[in-house]
Design a protein around this motif. Structure first.
Motif, mmCIF file in Angstrom:
data_model
loop_
_atom_site.group_PDB
_atom_site.id
_atom_site.type_symbol
_atom_site.label_atom_id
_atom_site.label_comp_id
_atom_site.label_asym_id
_atom_site.label_seq_id
_atom_site.Cartn_x
_atom_site.Cartn_y
_atom_site.Cartn_z
ATOM 1 N N THR A 139 0.837 -1.207 0.000
ATOM 2 C CA THR A 139 0.000 0.000 0.000
ATOM 3 C C THR A 139 0.866 1.249 0.000
ATOM 4 O O THR A 139 0.655 2.170 -0.808
ATOM 5 N N ASP A 140 1.861 1.280 0.870
ATOM 6 C CA ASP A 140 2.743 2.440 0.924
ATOM 7 C C ASP A 140 3.594 2.562 -0.333
ATOM 8 O O ASP A 140 3.903 3.668 -0.786
ATOM 9 N N LEU A 141 3.972 1.421 -0.912
ATOM 10 C CA LEU A 141 4.716 1.441 -2.171
ATOM 11 C C LEU A 141 3.894 2.109 -3.271
ATOM 12 O O LEU A 141 4.384 2.997 -3.982
ATOM 13 N N GLU A 186 -6.906 -7.294 -1.090
ATOM 14 C CA GLU A 186 -6.583 -6.605 0.155
ATOM 15 C C GLU A 186 -5.847 -5.293 -0.114
ATOM 16 O O GLU A 186 -6.071 -4.294 0.583
ATOM 17 N N LEU A 187 -5.005 -5.284 -1.131
ATOM 18 C CA LEU A 187 -4.301 -4.052 -1.490
ATOM 19 C C LEU A 187 -5.287 -2.990 -1.950
ATOM 20 O O LEU A 187 -5.195 -1.826 -1.534
ATOM 21 N N LEU A 195 -5.900 0.609 -0.134
ATOM 22 C CA LEU A 195 -5.729 1.858 -0.871
ATOM 23 C C LEU A 195 -6.975 2.730 -0.775
ATOM 24 O O LEU A 195 -6.882 3.952 -0.646
ATOM 25 N N ARG A 196 -8.148 2.097 -0.833
ATOM 26 C CA ARG A 196 -9.393 2.867 -0.677
ATOM 27 C C ARG A 196 -9.475 3.480 0.712
ATOM 28 O O ARG A 196 -9.977 4.599 0.876
ATOM 29 N N GLY A 237 -11.562 6.693 -2.890
ATOM 30 C CA GLY A 237 -11.599 6.643 -4.340
ATOM 31 C C GLY A 237 -10.286 6.223 -4.958
ATOM 32 O O GLY A 237 -10.149 6.221 -6.177
ATOM 33 N N GLY A 238 -9.304 5.852 -4.124
ATOM 34 C CA GLY A 238 -7.975 5.562 -4.634
ATOM 35 C C GLY A 238 -7.648 4.103 -4.736
ATOM 36 O O GLY A 238 -6.475 3.735 -4.658
ATOM 37 N N GLY A 239 -8.639 3.236 -4.898
ATOM 38 C CA GLY A 239 -8.365 1.821 -5.011
ATOM 39 C C GLY A 239 -7.475 1.478 -6.188
ATOM 40 O O GLY A 239 -6.725 0.517 -6.151
ATOM 41 N N MET A 240 -7.551 2.289 -7.223
ATOM 42 C CA MET A 240 -6.634 2.153 -8.356
ATOM 43 C C MET A 240 -5.827 3.452 -8.421
ATOM 44 O O MET A 240 -6.028 4.301 -9.296
#
Length: 202
Positions: free
Chosen positions: A60-62, A114-115, A119-120, A125-128
């Motif tokens: 996630t942080d990456l 899970e990633l 991120l969401r 809204g940031g799942g991608m």
């Protein structure tokens, strides 16, 4: 070859991110494991877990780190408003937005539920996250050009953005090592925006 157990990493998180990026680009998302990352970084596996509670937290942080870097790079797109041609600016932006690192990260997000969830949670809204950066950059630029009068007042910015981002992603994903050429990319961009761009005055 034995893995070092006592190696001290200066700025360990960034070195682990860089190692993960190398694995991702070289071997693909399926090869990206905590062991692969720490082996690539030349450190013990425990180093990663001292900085991150689990591997999905690391990923996630990456992704957020690389999305932030991408945001900085495409900042030049907004600064280009009113210069060159709209097609030229968009073509350059797509080359950045769908460069090797973003293209490698997109399938990583796609196949790790899970990633996407994390991120969401990290950015609504940031799942991608990478595609979100691309969408925001293109949409903002087009709106700025409309305000400058180079895009027609009634142009549908949302539709243009989706066409450019979605079509651009497909164009880059399906490329051979030598494609898409600048000519192919320029043709694609020009066709998408043809009805929205006002003719340039001499």
């Amino acid at each position: 070859m034995p893995v070092p157990t006592g190696v001290h990493l200066h700025d360990a998180q960034q070195q682990l991110f860089d190692a993960a990026e190398r694995v991702l680009l070289r071997d693909g998302p399926n090869a990206l494991t905590s062991r692969a990352v720490t082996d690539e970084a030349g450190c013990a596996k425990g180093v990663l877990h001292r900085h991150f509670p689990d591997f999905d937290a690391f990923l996630t942080d990456l992704v957020l780190d690389r999305a932030a870097q991408l945001e900085t790079k495409v900042g030049a797109l907004r600064a280009a408003t009113g210069t060159n041609t709209v097609a030229t600016n968009l073509t350059g932006a797509l080359n950045i937005l769908f460069g090797p690192v973003p293209l490698a990260i997109i399938p990583l997000i796609t196949f790790r539920d899970e990633l996407r969830t994390r991120l969401r949670q990290a950015r609504p809204g940031g799942g991608m996250a990478i595609l979100a950066e691309a969408t925001t950059a293109i949409s903002t630029y087009l709106a700025d050009e409309r305000a400058q009068g180079r895009i027609t007042p009634h142009a549908d910015i949302d539709t243009l953005t989706l066409s450019l981002v979605g079509g651009g992603h497909l164009l880059f994903t399906n490329r051979t090592p030598d494609a898409p050429t600048e000519q192919a990319l320029d043709k694609f961009v020009s066709s998408v925006i043809a009805d929205a761009v006002r003719p340039q005055r001499a």
